[in-house]
Design an enzyme around this catalytic site. Structure first.
Site, PDB file in Angstrom:
ATOM      1  N   HIS A  92      -1.939   0.058  -9.504  1.00 32.53           N
ATOM      2  CA  HIS A  92      -2.292  -0.867  -8.588  1.00 32.53           C
ATOM      3  C   HIS A  92      -2.813  -2.080  -9.279  1.00 32.53           C
ATOM      4  O   HIS A  92      -4.257  -2.280  -9.042  1.00 32.53           O
ATOM      5  CB  HIS A  92      -3.462  -0.086  -7.909  1.00 32.53           C
TER       6      HIS A  92
ATOM      7  N   GLU B 110      -4.362   7.687  -4.896  1.00 44.44           N
ATOM      8  CA  GLU B 110      -4.531   6.701  -6.320  1.00 44.44           C
ATOM      9  C   GLU B 110      -5.941   7.262  -6.712  1.00 44.44           C
ATOM     10  O   GLU B 110      -6.937   7.268  -5.968  1.00 44.44           O
ATOM     11  CB  GLU B 110      -4.761   5.273  -5.782  1.00 44.44           C
TER      12      GLU B 110
ATOM     13  N   ARG C  68       0.794  -1.250   0.060  1.00 43.62           N
ATOM     14  CA  ARG C  68      -0.119  -0.145  -0.087  1.00 43.62           C
ATOM     15  C   ARG C  68       1.022   1.280   0.054  1.00 43.62           C
ATOM     16  O   ARG C  68       1.812   1.257   0.814  1.00 43.62           O
ATOM     17  CB  ARG C  68      -1.078   0.119   1.255  1.00 43.62           C
TER      18      ARG C  68
HETATM   19  P1  NAP Z   1      -0.602 -11.289   5.302  1.00 43.19           P
HETATM   20  O1  NAP Z   1      -0.817 -12.580   5.209  1.00 43.19           O
HETATM   21  O2  NAP Z   1      -1.573 -10.720   6.347  1.00 43.19           O
HETATM   22  O3  NAP Z   1       0.750 -11.074   5.506  1.00 43.19           O
HETATM   23  C1  NAP Z   1       1.219  -9.720   6.068  1.00 43.19           C
HETATM   24  C2  NAP Z   1       2.449  -9.839   6.969  1.00 43.19           C
HETATM   25  O4  NAP Z   1       2.820  -8.515   7.300  1.00 43.19           O
HETATM   26  C3  NAP Z   1       2.210 -10.554   8.267  1.00 43.19           C
HETATM   27  O5  NAP Z   1       3.174 -11.856   8.221  1.00 43.19           O
HETATM   28  C4  NAP Z   1       2.339  -9.746   9.421  1.00 43.19           C
HETATM   29  O6  NAP Z   1       2.893 -10.289  10.418  1.00 43.19           O
HETATM   30  C5  NAP Z   1       3.451  -8.684   8.716  1.00 43.19           C
HETATM   31  N1  NAP Z   1       3.300  -7.324   9.426  1.00 43.19           N
HETATM   32  C6  NAP Z   1       2.015  -6.824   9.769  1.00 43.19           C
HETATM   33  N2  NAP Z   1       2.649  -5.760  10.333  1.00 43.19           N
HETATM   34  C7  NAP Z   1       4.026  -5.734  10.581  1.00 43.19           C
HETATM   35  C8  NAP Z   1       4.689  -4.731  10.884  1.00 43.19           C
HETATM   36  N3  NAP Z   1       4.433  -3.675  11.507  1.00 43.19           N
HETATM   37  N4  NAP Z   1       6.062  -4.937  10.743  1.00 43.19           N
HETATM   38  C9  NAP Z   1       6.440  -6.291  10.132  1.00 43.19           C
HETATM   39  N5  NAP Z   1       5.570  -7.163   9.629  1.00 43.19           N
HETATM   40  C10 NAP Z   1       4.470  -6.604   9.755  1.00 43.19           C
HETATM   41  O7  NAP Z   1      -1.149 -10.424   3.933  1.00 43.19           O
HETATM   42  P2  NAP Z   1      -0.889 -10.775   2.608  1.00 43.19           P
HETATM   43  O8  NAP Z   1      -2.022 -11.563   2.049  1.00 43.19           O
HETATM   44  O9  NAP Z   1       0.362 -11.390   2.283  1.00 43.19           O
HETATM   45  O10 NAP Z   1      -1.092  -9.219   1.855  1.00 43.19           O
HETATM   46  C11 NAP Z   1      -0.263  -8.212   2.355  1.00 43.19           C
HETATM   47  C12 NAP Z   1      -0.572  -7.004   1.941  1.00 43.19           C
HETATM   48  O11 NAP Z   1      -0.518  -6.771   0.419  1.00 43.19           O
HETATM   49  C13 NAP Z   1      -2.138  -6.648   1.960  1.00 43.19           C
HETATM   50  O12 NAP Z   1      -2.357  -5.989   3.428  1.00 43.19           O
HETATM   51  C14 NAP Z   1      -2.496  -5.741   0.910  1.00 43.19           C
HETATM   52  O13 NAP Z   1      -2.581  -4.375   1.379  1.00 43.19           O
HETATM   53  C15 NAP Z   1      -1.299  -5.898   0.016  1.00 43.19           C
HETATM   54  N6  NAP Z   1      -1.768  -6.167  -1.404  1.00 43.19           N
HETATM   55  C16 NAP Z   1      -1.752  -5.681  -2.478  1.00 43.19           C
HETATM   56  C17 NAP Z   1      -2.241  -6.218  -3.698  1.00 43.19           C
HETATM   57  C18 NAP Z   1      -1.753  -5.323  -4.805  1.00 43.19           C
HETATM   58  O14 NAP Z   1      -2.882  -5.116  -5.819  1.00 43.19           O
HETATM   59  N7  NAP Z   1      -0.966  -4.377  -5.274  1.00 43.19           N
HETATM   60  C19 NAP Z   1      -2.850  -7.199  -3.819  1.00 43.19           C
HETATM   61  C20 NAP Z   1      -2.916  -7.855  -2.578  1.00 43.19           C
HETATM   62  C21 NAP Z   1      -2.473  -7.724  -1.334  1.00 43.19           C
HETATM   63  P3  NAP Z   1       2.347 -11.208  11.462  1.00 43.19           P
HETATM   64  O15 NAP Z   1       2.343 -12.636  10.995  1.00 43.19           O
HETATM   65  O16 NAP Z   1       2.956 -11.262  12.699  1.00 43.19           O
HETATM   66  O17 NAP Z   1       0.880 -10.651  11.388  1.00 43.19           O
END
Ligand code: NAP
Length: 320
Positions: free
Chosen positions: A286, A267, A238
């Site tokens: 995006h 955006e 993000r």
């Molecule tokens: P996820 O499985 O929830 O993974 C997020 C990871 O970030 C988790 O391992 C979490 O740790 C870690 N985290 C959270 N806060 C943190 C911090 N302050 N410092 C360090 N690590 C931290 O989510 P995901 O499915 O991989 O997706 C991640 C993000 O990608 C989404 O939230 C979304 O905003 C973005 N995204 C973007 C697109 C796009 O179109 N560009 C598409 C999909 C997703 P814990 O395991 O300890 O909770």
């Protein structure tokens, strides 16, 4: 009586038909123009369910207008566009679509990493603009991907899928995460490091955390100053996680080598944004999850979440 729902953008006909089996459907008819806030404010007053995209800000003032709203189904994994606390206080279920977009977003993240490292966009323009006069030894030279160190900040679903891809390219993968991921460490031979070490050692830094209060400006001037001057920053998470002003300065002064950005603080990013004037940035609108199959799957999951919530069943993906 069927519950009434509002869909904030024109979505696939088949999905709409599926929702119509159990709900009265009202839908914003445009595909490329977001629903105006004033329309959303009117609709939310009477609906039982909201099917929305990340382009809609579902904040306190909007939720307070809702009288019957039982569920907000977000067609995205990130839910930073929704005021979770207010939804919780009002007993509104919030759902998202994790998992189905993991592989597609990891593909795009790796594609952006490669495009930035090997200057694909610049190279294409160079040819089309008629600048390609000869082959020359250092023409459009980029950074190697194989053998490089990839630092992943946020080793969640997408982070892990990215690590897997990187290993296929003989990269060395280090990561930083809020909690240690020992299973992923064992499975992929990746190494946990603290944030400073990751920034100092990585040739590529990929940001893949959710956007929260804690991750706002996670990468700013200090963090960028720790990175190598040959390093590349990739953000497909993000916009608000990376401070764009600091990034612009670091890129302009060549304190880091390049950046690949799929997401922005605002955006669509305004066309006069200074970052768009830089040659060493690859920008995308995006499109992390934008494959045909995945977008349809996301709509399908968002639909299931919505319908289950309205039937008082537990949806598969509940945020709160
Ligand atoms: P996820 O499985 O929830 O993974 C997020 C990871 O970030 C988790 O391992 C979490 O740790 C870690 N985290 C959270 N806060 C943190 C911090 N302050 N410092 C360090 N690590 C931290 O989510 P995901 O499915 O991989 O997706 C991640 C993000 O990608 C989404 O939230 C979304 O905003 C973005 N995204 C973007 C697109 C796009 O179109 N560009 C598409 C999909 C997703 P814990 O395991 O300890 O909770």
């Amino acid at each position: 009586m069927k519950p009434t729902i509002f869909i904030t953008r024109k979505i696939d006909d088949q999905i709409v038909e599926k929702i119509k089996e159990t709900c009265e459907v009202d839908m914003w008819p445009e595909e490329e123009i977001p629903v105006p806030r004033s329309v959303l404010e009117e609709k939310v007053k009477y609906i039982d369910g909201l099917f929305c995209l990340l382009t809609e800000t579902i904040d306190k003032s909007l939720l307070e207008k809702a009288e019957n709203l039982k569920v907000v189904s977000n067609m995205a994994v990130g839910y930073n566009n929704i005021d979770i606390q207010t939804a919780k206080e009002k007993g509104i279920t919030v759902t998202n679509t994790p998992g189905v977009l993991t592989q597609t977003t990891a593909d795009l993240t790796f594609a952006l990493l490669m495009a930035t490292a090997r200057r694909l966009v610049e190279g294409s323009s160079y040819l089309r603009d008629g600048e390609w006069k000869t082959w020359s030894p250092m023409q459009l030279t980029g950074q190697d991907i194989h053998g490089a160190t990839l630092g992943i900040i946020g080793m969640g679903r997408i982070g892990e899928a990215l690590a897997k891809r990187a290993l296929g390219f003989d990269m060395n993968v280090i990561y930083h995460n809020r909690s240690r991921k020992t299973e992923a460490e064992e499975k992929y031979g990746i190494t946990y490091v603290n944030m400073d070490q990751l920034l100092k050692e990585s040739d590529f830094v990929c940001v893949l955390t959710p956007y929260t209060k804690e991750t706002h400006d996670l990468i700013s001037e200090k963090e960028l100053s720790l990175m190598k001057d040959t390093a590349i920053l990739i953000n497909t998470a993000r916009g608000g996680i990376v401070n764009e002003e600091a990034l612009y300065k670091a890129l302009k002064d060549r304190r880091i080598w390049a950046a690949g950005l799929d997401v922005f603080q605002e955006e669509p990013v305004p066309l006069d944004h200074p970052i768009l004037s830089l040659p060493n940035v690859v920008t995308l609108p995006h499109i992390g999850s934008a494959s045909i199959k995945t977008r349809l799957k996301m709509a399908d999951v968002a639909t299931d979440n919505l319908i289950k919530s309205l039937k008082n069943e537990t949806p598969k993906y509940v945020v709160i």
